[in-house]
Scaffold this active site. Sequence first.
Site: not given
Length: 401
Positions: A340, A156, A161
């Site tokens: 919205e 792993h 970012h």
Amino acid sequence: MSKQINPGLLPTSRRGILRGSMLAGAAAWAGGAALAGPAQAKRGALPRVPSLQKSGEAVPEAASPAVDLSGYTRVRQELVAPPFAPEHEQVATGGPKIVEITLETEERLLTIDEDTGAEIWALTYNGWVPGPLIVVHEGDMVELTIRNPVSSMMEHNIDFHASTGALGGGALTHVFPGEEAVLRWKATKPGCFTYHCAPGGAMIPYHVCHGMNGAVMVLPRDGLKDRDGNALSYDRIFYIGEQDFYLPVDEDGTYKTYAAAGDDYAESIEAMRSLTPTHSVFNGAVGALTGENALRANVGETVLMVHNQANRDSRPHLIGGHGNYVWESSFSDPPLTGMETWFVRGGSAVAVLYTFEQPGVYAYVNHNLIEAAILGATAHVVVEGAWNNELMEQVVAPRAF
């Protein structure tokens, strides 16, 4: 010194194949360059970032000056399970800090949907899907210790970012079972950002689509602000990780099960080629944030909703509420207001601020309603308080006419 992996832990039937595919894929991802350092050299042909030095070479002083950390205070951040956030200051006090965190990879069997028995060998950070939310301030250093238990089936790493260089740190954090690495990076850009595992090649989507992703929030040192520079604050955080899963099925449509992590590799890759998830869920499972697990708030409370999607675009919507302020990743830009529905680009995280004005049960959904109603991308927020008839009132109850 890198720990030598016991070959007995890597049978050809599973680990050897996975390791080989990861190494080949990582080389392809890095353009065929090899990765630096004695640990990587000892373990074999991992990809190299061209700007880094070969094992044993001296690093020129001009290219890599010593980092002066004398002005930093060390603090440890205790990471907590989603949908919660670690303890943190909204406005930074004092100078920049070195924020120490630990992520331990865990490969665990996760039930995605109890009704259908759908399950997956999830690849996780600290056992959670999504991985824990990390909160720091602009100018802080994040000092990560990443550990991969000897019991793991796979290699792993982690790509932040929010960071700069070396594939987001992915090139410097490859850890095999029984290894750990320490990475330090500076939080130079305020905003919300994805992090995820990125071993290389097809193993990148395989790990990400098995749950190995999370979010970092880098707050401005003076806190959040509206477009006019007025301070904004929140009473609590809801941390929502939207996860797309691609489960292989038998000829009769039954979800397949596997004995161990990695056994599904070939069939999962084939399922992912469809680009059509079997499940799109919040925080790892259908119903993870509904019913007894619903998020909770009170009328008048301001909540910061942090929404991460590491792989696909999403369109969150709070039914009965709004995004009073919406930051699409960056806190450097003025927030959108009165939204919205807001947009989460695949491989990003957003922050949304809303003050609840009415009590009741709100549904927080991906407004691709197919994903919300059929694939599982729904959460509930239970809000306590007094009803305001001025905002909404049932004038006539349903009746025959």
